[in-house]
Design an enzyme around this catalytic site. Structure first.
Site, PDB file in Angstrom:
ATOM      1  CD  GLU A   1     -38.289 -21.854  -4.211  1.00 29.60           C
ATOM      2  OE1 GLU A   1     -37.137 -21.746  -3.715  1.00 29.60           O
ATOM      3  OE2 GLU A   1     -39.057 -20.883  -4.330  1.00 29.60           O
TER       4      GLU A   1
ATOM      5  CB  CYS B   1     -31.658 -26.475  -1.292  1.00 29.19           C
ATOM      6  SG  CYS B   1     -32.782 -25.622  -0.182  1.00 29.19           S
TER       7      CYS B   1
HETATM    8  P1  NAD Z   1     -35.999 -35.733  -6.121  1.00 28.91           P
HETATM    9  O1  NAD Z   1     -35.185 -36.751  -6.838  1.00 28.91           O
HETATM   10  O2  NAD Z   1     -36.837 -36.161  -4.969  1.00 28.91           O
HETATM   11  O3  NAD Z   1     -36.903 -35.011  -7.210  1.00 28.91           O
HETATM   12  C1  NAD Z   1     -37.842 -34.010  -6.906  1.00 28.91           C
HETATM   13  C2  NAD Z   1     -39.168 -34.336  -7.572  1.00 28.91           C
HETATM   14  O4  NAD Z   1     -39.011 -34.456  -8.980  1.00 28.91           O
HETATM   15  C3  NAD Z   1     -39.749 -35.659  -7.086  1.00 28.91           C
HETATM   16  O5  NAD Z   1     -41.114 -35.473  -6.772  1.00 28.91           O
HETATM   17  C4  NAD Z   1     -39.533 -36.595  -8.238  1.00 28.91           C
HETATM   18  O6  NAD Z   1     -40.503 -37.609  -8.326  1.00 28.91           O
HETATM   19  C5  NAD Z   1     -39.600 -35.664  -9.439  1.00 28.91           C
HETATM   20  N1  NAD Z   1     -38.839 -36.162 -10.591  1.00 28.91           N
HETATM   21  C6  NAD Z   1     -37.625 -36.777 -10.569  1.00 28.91           C
HETATM   22  N2  NAD Z   1     -37.242 -37.080 -11.828  1.00 28.91           N
HETATM   23  C7  NAD Z   1     -38.208 -36.635 -12.662  1.00 28.91           C
HETATM   24  C8  NAD Z   1     -38.385 -36.638 -14.082  1.00 28.91           C
HETATM   25  N3  NAD Z   1     -37.482 -37.151 -14.911  1.00 28.91           N
HETATM   26  N4  NAD Z   1     -39.514 -36.066 -14.578  1.00 28.91           N
HETATM   27  C9  NAD Z   1     -40.436 -35.527 -13.769  1.00 28.91           C
HETATM   28  N5  NAD Z   1     -40.327 -35.498 -12.415  1.00 28.91           N
HETATM   29  C10 NAD Z   1     -39.243 -36.044 -11.860  1.00 28.91           C
HETATM   30  O7  NAD Z   1     -35.093 -34.563  -5.537  1.00 28.91           O
HETATM   31  P2  NAD Z   1     -33.700 -33.988  -6.053  1.00 28.91           P
HETATM   32  O8  NAD Z   1     -33.890 -33.251  -7.323  1.00 28.91           O
HETATM   33  O9  NAD Z   1     -32.631 -34.999  -5.949  1.00 28.91           O
HETATM   34  O10 NAD Z   1     -33.477 -32.924  -4.867  1.00 28.91           O
HETATM   35  C11 NAD Z   1     -32.228 -32.401  -4.599  1.00 28.91           C
HETATM   36  C12 NAD Z   1     -32.045 -31.087  -5.318  1.00 28.91           C
HETATM   37  O11 NAD Z   1     -33.071 -30.196  -4.944  1.00 28.91           O
HETATM   38  C13 NAD Z   1     -30.750 -30.380  -4.975  1.00 28.91           C
HETATM   39  O12 NAD Z   1     -30.219 -29.808  -6.133  1.00 28.91           O
HETATM   40  C14 NAD Z   1     -31.197 -29.300  -4.003  1.00 28.91           C
HETATM   41  O13 NAD Z   1     -30.355 -28.190  -3.942  1.00 28.91           O
HETATM   42  C15 NAD Z   1     -32.528 -28.959  -4.540  1.00 28.91           C
HETATM   43  N6  NAD Z   1     -33.367 -28.409  -3.501  1.00 28.91           N
HETATM   44  C16 NAD Z   1     -33.757 -27.125  -3.589  1.00 28.91           C
HETATM   45  C17 NAD Z   1     -34.513 -26.571  -2.575  1.00 28.91           C
HETATM   46  C18 NAD Z   1     -34.965 -25.156  -2.628  1.00 28.91           C
HETATM   47  O14 NAD Z   1     -35.829 -24.805  -1.829  1.00 28.91           O
HETATM   48  N7  NAD Z   1     -34.465 -24.325  -3.515  1.00 28.91           N
HETATM   49  C19 NAD Z   1     -34.855 -27.339  -1.478  1.00 28.91           C
HETATM   50  C20 NAD Z   1     -34.445 -28.668  -1.434  1.00 28.91           C
HETATM   51  C21 NAD Z   1     -33.704 -29.192  -2.455  1.00 28.91           C
END
Ligand code: NAD
Length: 440
Positions: A216, A250
């Site tokens: 997602e 998102c």
């Molecule tokens: P985040 O930084 O919290 O990361 C998400 C998860 O990935 C966390 O649990 C984190 O620990 C893990 N993570 C981070 N770096 C990692 C790595 N190198 N290796 C393994 N795991 C790792 O969240 P984010 O990515 O900043 O969230 C924002 C993004 O998410 C935006 O692009 C947003 O559009 C997208 N998003 C999508 C949805 C959807 O439902 N499609 C919903 C919310 C957010």
């Protein structure tokens, strides 16, 4: 078990859950229903704790915390509980091409042990809605909250073991090291919500074990505003969706495409709508959120000079406040148009009309959503048929998340797979063919 687990414990946790899974205990409707009921109780009993944690991490107002996270998840669980028995009923299939008397049906089988990784922007909902789906499908779950929203992560890690079957659900808190250690394990499904860079890491790690994934992800969701739409109403709906959670959603409208004349009038209406929503000083409004951390704050501030500021533009690093900002006359090659904004900045890009808008959308990655405001049936049809996105919503941006019956997910760069309600059951199950051929 302890809620917080060191990386080296990942293997042990997954092995423990897998062993418990093999007993077949989680298959029964009773067990699934009980876990979902307990998950709902966890939320109902701790509304104030969740509201406080969401305020700490994102300064979400209590209203928004309930509507978009706590109550939202409760409604999802209610929807699953009401329908689960029906969804699990085997579906008979008419058999042709097999010996006479053969019968067949399709049944949903649990996958086994699944990993759910959540992001920080809706840290409660985006962990617990997939967890609810995984439990409804009879799986054991490792739930990994985002370390970027630490108050919510700590609360979830404290409460989940108190309410849910600890042989079936484990919480692993932590950051990259813990996530990497988890991803090295063999899961039966990985459900990841977050950005596309990490999405690729997740998919690569899952490929090692031939584990299927749901991703997602995000992207730049455009809004087409047609000439002649009622702009006061359009602006109000647009502003509510864009500036909820300070734009850190998102499916938030990322940018507007409209013709120059409509753009001028829309600017005025957006400024009015923002004043109605947050007053003349949004910084003092209890309904307006903050940017999650300094890194994202700095990233968003750098986008503020990508166009003429119609309203907003002010910011305060110490409190991570960025005013709700509308940018006009934004060029397609400006910084704000290069990546998902994920913050309270709404650029208006001028196009000559719907043809150019459709071309503009199709020249870029497939977004999570395309939004349209138009009275024209023909343009509605064209947006549906000539653009590709996770969802197309006409008239009310972000309304696609309101109904638990609608599958939610992206396509292409905005993700793969979908969930919510019955679609979560499908995402976290294997649909097995059971064919019974009679003896001679
Ligand atoms: P985040 O930084 O919290 O990361 C998400 C998860 O990935 C966390 O649990 C984190 O620990 C893990 N993570 C981070 N770096 C990692 C790595 N190198 N290796 C393994 N795991 C790792 O969240 P984010 O990515 O900043 O969230 C924002 C993004 O998410 C935006 O692009 C947003 O559009 C997208 N998003 C999508 C949805 C959807 O439902 N499609 C919903 C919310 C957010």
């Amino acid at each position: 078990m302890t809620p917080t687990s060191a990386p080296e414990q990942s293997e042990e946790i997954v092995a423990r859950l897998r062993a418990a899974c093999r007993t077949g205990r989680y298959r029964s409707l009773e067990w699934r229903t009980e876990q979902l009921t307990r998950l709902r109780a966890l939320l109902r009993d701790h509304v104030e704790d969740f509201a406080a944690a969401l305020h700490t991490d994102l300064r979400k107002s209590r209203t928004e915390a309930y509507a978009a996270e706590i109550g939202f998840t409760i409604r999802e669980i209610d929807h699953i509980l009401v329908n689960l028995a029906e969804w699990l009923r085997p579906v008979p299939v008419a058999v042709t091409g097999c010996p006479p008397g053969s019968t067949a049906h399709l049944q949903y089988d649990p996958l086994g042990v699944v990993l759910v990784m959540a992001p920080w922007n809706y840290p409660v909902q985006l962990l617990l809605v997939p967890v609810a789906g995984a439990l409804a499908a009879g799986n054991a779950v490792v739930a990994k909250p985002s370390e970027v929203a630490p108050a919510c992560s700590a609360l979830l890690a404290r409460l989940i073991p108190r309410y849910l079957d600890t042989d079936a659900v484990a919480v692993v808190e932590g950051g990259v090291a813990e996530a990497t250690a988890l991803l090295a394990q063999r899961f039966d499904h990985v459900f990841y919500t977050g950005n596309g860079v990490v999405g690729r890491i997740v998919m690569r790690a899952a490929a090692e074990h031939l584990t299927p994934v749901t991703l997602e992800l995000g992207g730049k969701s455009p809004v087409f505003v047609d000439r002649g739409t009622s702009l006061a109403d359009t602006a109000a709906r647009l502003a509510r969706a864009k500036f909820a959670n300070a734009g850190q959603t998102c499916v938030a409208p990322d940018y507007v495409l409209t013709d120059p004349e409509t753009a001028r009038a829309l600017e005025v209406e957006l400024a009015r709508s923002l004043e109605k929503l947050f007053g003349t000083e949004p910084q003092a409004s209890r309904g307006y959120g903050r940017i999650i951390n300094a890194r994202h704050f700095d990233r968003i501030v750098r986008l503020l000079d990508s166009g003429r500021i119609v309203v907003g533009g002010s910011h305060d690093r110490e409190s991570r406040y960025i005013a709700p900002t509308v940018l006009a006359e934004v060029r397609a090659d400006s910084p704000v148009m290069q990546e998902e904004i994920f913050g309270p900045v709404l650029p208006i890009v001028e196009v000559s009309g719907v043809d150019e808008a459709i071309t503009f959308i199709n020249e870029r990655d497939k977004p999570l959503a395309v939004y349209g405001f138009t009275a024209s049936t023909e343009i509605r049809r064209r947006l549906a048929e000539e653009t590709a996105s996770g969802s197309l919503v006409l008239g009310l941006p972000m309304a696609q998340v309101l109904d638990p019956g609608l599958p939610f997910g992206g396509v292409g760069q905005s993700g793969m797979g979908s969930y919510r309600g019955a679609h979560s059951l499908a995402a976290f199950s294997h649909r097995k063919t059971v064919l019974d051929v009679p003896e001679r």
